[in-house]
Design a protein around this motif. Structure first.
Motif, mmCIF file in Angstrom:
data_model
loop_
_atom_site.group_PDB
_atom_site.id
_atom_site.type_symbol
_atom_site.label_atom_id
_atom_site.label_comp_id
_atom_site.label_asym_id
_atom_site.label_seq_id
_atom_site.Cartn_x
_atom_site.Cartn_y
_atom_site.Cartn_z
ATOM 1 N N ALA A 87 0.822 -1.214 0.000
ATOM 2 C CA ALA A 87 0.000 0.000 0.000
ATOM 3 C C ALA A 87 0.850 1.256 0.000
ATOM 4 N N ARG A 88 2.120 1.130 0.437
ATOM 5 C CA ARG A 88 3.051 2.261 0.487
ATOM 6 C C ARG A 88 2.483 3.413 1.306
ATOM 7 N N HIS A 89 1.977 3.087 2.499
ATOM 8 C CA HIS A 89 1.452 4.124 3.379
ATOM 9 C C HIS A 89 2.589 5.016 3.864
ATOM 10 N N SER A 90 2.319 6.307 3.930
ATOM 11 C CA SER A 90 3.375 7.272 4.239
ATOM 12 C C SER A 90 3.902 7.138 5.665
ATOM 13 N N ASP A 91 3.124 6.540 6.560
ATOM 14 C CA ASP A 91 3.583 6.439 7.937
ATOM 15 C C ASP A 91 4.278 5.106 8.225
ATOM 16 N N ILE A 92 4.571 4.343 7.183
ATOM 17 C CA ILE A 92 5.294 3.083 7.351
ATOM 18 C C ILE A 92 6.654 3.224 6.683
ATOM 19 N N LYS A 93 7.724 2.839 7.404
ATOM 20 C CA LYS A 93 9.052 2.883 6.808
ATOM 21 C C LYS A 93 9.185 1.702 5.852
ATOM 22 N N THR A 94 9.176 2.025 4.573
ATOM 23 C CA THR A 94 9.138 0.978 3.557
ATOM 24 C C THR A 94 10.346 1.087 2.643
ATOM 25 N N THR A 95 10.960 -0.059 2.332
ATOM 26 C CA THR A 95 12.025 -0.091 1.341
ATOM 27 C C THR A 95 11.390 -0.093 -0.032
ATOM 28 N N MET A 96 11.590 0.992 -0.791
ATOM 29 C CA MET A 96 10.890 1.130 -2.052
ATOM 30 C C MET A 96 11.575 0.356 -3.176
ATOM 31 N N GLY A 97 12.863 0.130 -3.088
ATOM 32 C CA GLY A 97 13.537 -0.636 -4.133
ATOM 33 C C GLY A 97 13.713 -2.069 -3.678
ATOM 34 N N TYR A 98 12.729 -2.922 -3.939
ATOM 35 C CA TYR A 98 12.783 -4.300 -3.468
ATOM 36 C C TYR A 98 13.814 -5.101 -4.264
ATOM 37 N N ASN A 99 14.511 -6.038 -3.594
ATOM 38 C CA ASN A 99 15.286 -6.994 -4.367
ATOM 39 C C ASN A 99 14.331 -8.083 -4.845
ATOM 40 N N HIS A 100 14.800 -8.992 -5.663
ATOM 41 C CA HIS A 100 13.909 -9.971 -6.284
ATOM 42 C C HIS A 100 13.252 -10.893 -5.266
ATOM 43 N N GLN A 101 13.963 -11.231 -4.192
ATOM 44 C CA GLN A 101 13.368 -12.117 -3.195
ATOM 45 C C GLN A 101 12.237 -11.408 -2.449
ATOM 46 N N GLN A 102 12.435 -10.118 -2.141
ATOM 47 C CA GLN A 102 11.362 -9.352 -1.504
ATOM 48 C C GLN A 102 10.162 -9.255 -2.431
ATOM 49 N N LEU A 103 10.434 -9.006 -3.717
ATOM 50 C CA LEU A 103 9.359 -8.882 -4.690
ATOM 51 C C LEU A 103 8.610 -10.200 -4.820
ATOM 52 N N SER A 104 9.343 -11.313 -4.749
ATOM 53 C CA SER A 104 8.712 -12.628 -4.838
ATOM 54 C C SER A 104 7.767 -12.849 -3.664
ATOM 55 N N ARG A 105 8.190 -12.432 -2.455
ATOM 56 C CA ARG A 105 7.337 -12.590 -1.271
ATOM 57 C C ARG A 105 6.062 -11.769 -1.417
ATOM 58 N N LEU A 106 6.206 -10.534 -1.891
ATOM 59 C CA LEU A 106 5.033 -9.684 -2.069
ATOM 60 C C LEU A 106 4.141 -10.212 -3.189
ATOM 61 N N ALA A 107 4.763 -10.783 -4.227
ATOM 62 C CA ALA A 107 3.981 -11.344 -5.335
ATOM 63 C C ALA A 107 3.112 -12.495 -4.846
ATOM 64 N N GLU A 108 3.651 -13.318 -3.948
ATOM 65 C CA GLU A 108 2.864 -14.420 -3.390
ATOM 66 C C GLU A 108 1.659 -13.883 -2.623
ATOM 67 N N THR A 109 1.856 -12.768 -1.923
ATOM 68 C CA THR A 109 0.744 -12.148 -1.195
ATOM 69 C C THR A 109 -0.322 -11.659 -2.161
ATOM 70 N N VAL A 110 0.115 -10.990 -3.235
ATOM 71 C CA VAL A 110 -0.826 -10.463 -4.226
ATOM 72 C C VAL A 110 -1.581 -11.595 -4.909
ATOM 73 N N GLU A 111 -0.869 -12.664 -5.261
ATOM 74 C CA GLU A 111 -1.521 -13.803 -5.916
ATOM 75 C C GLU A 111 -2.545 -14.455 -4.989
ATOM 76 N N SER A 112 -2.237 -14.521 -3.693
ATOM 77 C CA SER A 112 -3.190 -15.126 -2.756
ATOM 78 C C SER A 112 -4.442 -14.265 -2.632
ATOM 79 N N ILE A 113 -4.268 -12.936 -2.711
ATOM 80 C CA ILE A 113 -5.426 -12.038 -2.672
ATOM 81 C C ILE A 113 -6.290 -12.249 -3.908
ATOM 82 N N SER A 114 -5.650 -12.295 -5.085
ATOM 83 C CA SER A 114 -6.416 -12.456 -6.327
ATOM 84 C C SER A 114 -7.125 -13.804 -6.362
ATOM 85 N N LYS A 115 -6.469 -14.859 -5.862
ATOM 86 C CA LYS A 115 -7.096 -16.184 -5.838
ATOM 87 C C LYS A 115 -8.295 -16.191 -4.891
#
Length: 397
Positions: free
Chosen positions: A362-390
């Motif tokens: 969600a990239r909420h402004s009050d959360i300290k977020t790493t904006m440049g994900y490495n591929h493993q981080q992106l893979s973890r988030l992708a699994e979350t997104v896929e589970s939501i869509s499913k």
């Protein structure tokens, strides 16, 4: 007259001392522009471009109104403020136009309505009037703080109690339920079956379907897709698994890489195919995500996408009213594109209980977020997104 007055607390107040404003403005228009052009401590504009434009529209109406009274901002009284609110509820017909014109043009109008508007209908909704009053209160609070005006004549202005309760309800419940999403998918499916031989109607339907899928399955803000283009989409492989990601620029100009699921890509492909374009966009040829019905020009207006979304929601609501499901119909009618972002986050948190992952997505402004994900981080988030869509598909189709 004694310039000193003793208050009930016996503290003397001087009335003959002039307060020098903290801003250098020789006119109301200049004072308003100084408010709009404020900067943060880092030198960035205080207001985003869209917010600034919306504020300026409200202030132009106010300046037009006070000029009709032959007064200045400093001279406005409580009665004048009440008159302004009454005017918002029923503007003079001579000040209502059907197309936006530049401020200062001979045919500029402070109020613009759609072409199907009829005399006697409200020009502004209660929510728009509430927003106008709130915005102008903020302007006067600032003008008072810098010494340009001595008091805020709008401080006592209140919106209708029921309207304020409705706005509070909307703020607390700005997410579609799974049953709402099911209703919307059903309407899209029914319309597709009914319009199978109407090419233009199908193009319109595919655009609605793409808009709904794009925001529901990504959690993107409305502006983030409008000002982006297809070159931001990339297919990558992580641990032998193909993933799609999108590069976006979020609030405050912050870059981010976001995974997008298959339903997002599939809806985009179907929409592009309906326009006679290659389903898969080329990363070398940037194209907008939304087009006119003919596919000849880009759609980059927030208002245009808002109208497309509201048109779809109205059809769903009409169908639900006919079935006697009035509560669901009212909720869907009240929704906006931004509700899809809330729906994405709400479903994700309830489904995964991974608040950290959803905060990153969600990239909420009050959360300290790493904006440049490495591929493993992106893979973890992708699994979350896929589970939501499913989860959405399993419970709606």
């Amino acid at each position: 007259m004694n310039p000193w007055e003793t208050t009930s607390s016996n503290l003397p107040i001087r009335h003959d001392l002039e307060v020098q404003p903290l801003i250098n403005a020789s006119s109301d228009d200049q004072a308003v522009q100084l408010f709009l052009n404020q900067e943060t401590t880092s030198g960035a504009p205080r207001f985003a471009a869209t917010t600034r434009s919306n504020y300026e529209k409200e202030f132009r109406r106010l300046l037009w109104y006070i000029s009709s009274l032959d007064k200045s901002l400093r001279q406005l009284s409580l009665e004048d403020a009440k008159g302004f609110v009454a005017m918002l509820n029923r503007p003079p017909l001579s000040m209502v136009g059907f197309s936006k014109r530049p401020y200062g043009a001979a045919d500029w109008k402070p109020f613009v309505v759609k072409k199907n508007w009829a005399e006697g209908e409200p020009v502004l909704s209660p929510a728009s009037i509430h927003l106008s009053i709130t915005t102008i209160k903020g302007l006067f609070n600032w003008l008072q703080s810098v010494g340009y005006v001595s008091f805020n004549p709008f401080v006592l202005m209140k919106t209708d109690h029921q309207e304020r309760r409705l706005e509070a309800f909307k703020r607390k419940n700005r997410a579609l339920l799974i049953q709402d999403i099911r209703h919307i998918f059903q309407t899209l499916s029914d319309d597709e079956s009914r319009l199978w031989n109407d090419e233009k109607a199908l193009r319109k339907l595919q655009r609605e379907k793409w808009l709904f899928h794009a925001y529901l399955y990504s959690g993107l803000r409305l502006s983030e897709l409008i000002r982006n283009d297809t070159s931001s989409l990339q297919s990558i492989t992580v641990s032998d698994k193909a993933l799609w990601k999108m590069n976006v620029i979020g609030k405050g100009g912050k870059p981010a890489e976001l995974p997008v699921p298959k339903p997002f890509i599939e809806a985009l492909y179907q929409y592009r195919s309906s326009l006679g374009k290659l389903p898969a966009p080329s990363s070398l040829v940037p194209e907008p995500f939304f087009f006119s019905l003919s596919g000849s020009r880009p759609l980059t207006s927030r208002a245009a996408l808002h109208d497309i979304f509201k048109g779809l929601m109205e059809r769903v609501a009409v169908s639900l009213v006919a079935q006697g499901q009035l509560t669901d119909a009212a909720r869907i009618r009240a929704s906006s594109v931004h509700w899809l972002r809330h729906s994405f986050v709400t479903i994700g948190v309830e489904l995964t209980n991974d608040v950290a992952a959803m905060s990153e997505l969600a990239r909420h402004s009050d959360i300290k977020t790493t904006m440049g994900y490495n591929h493993q981080q992106l893979s973890r988030l992708a699994e979350t997104v896929e589970s939501i869509s499913k989860h959405i598909e399993d419970n709606t189709y």
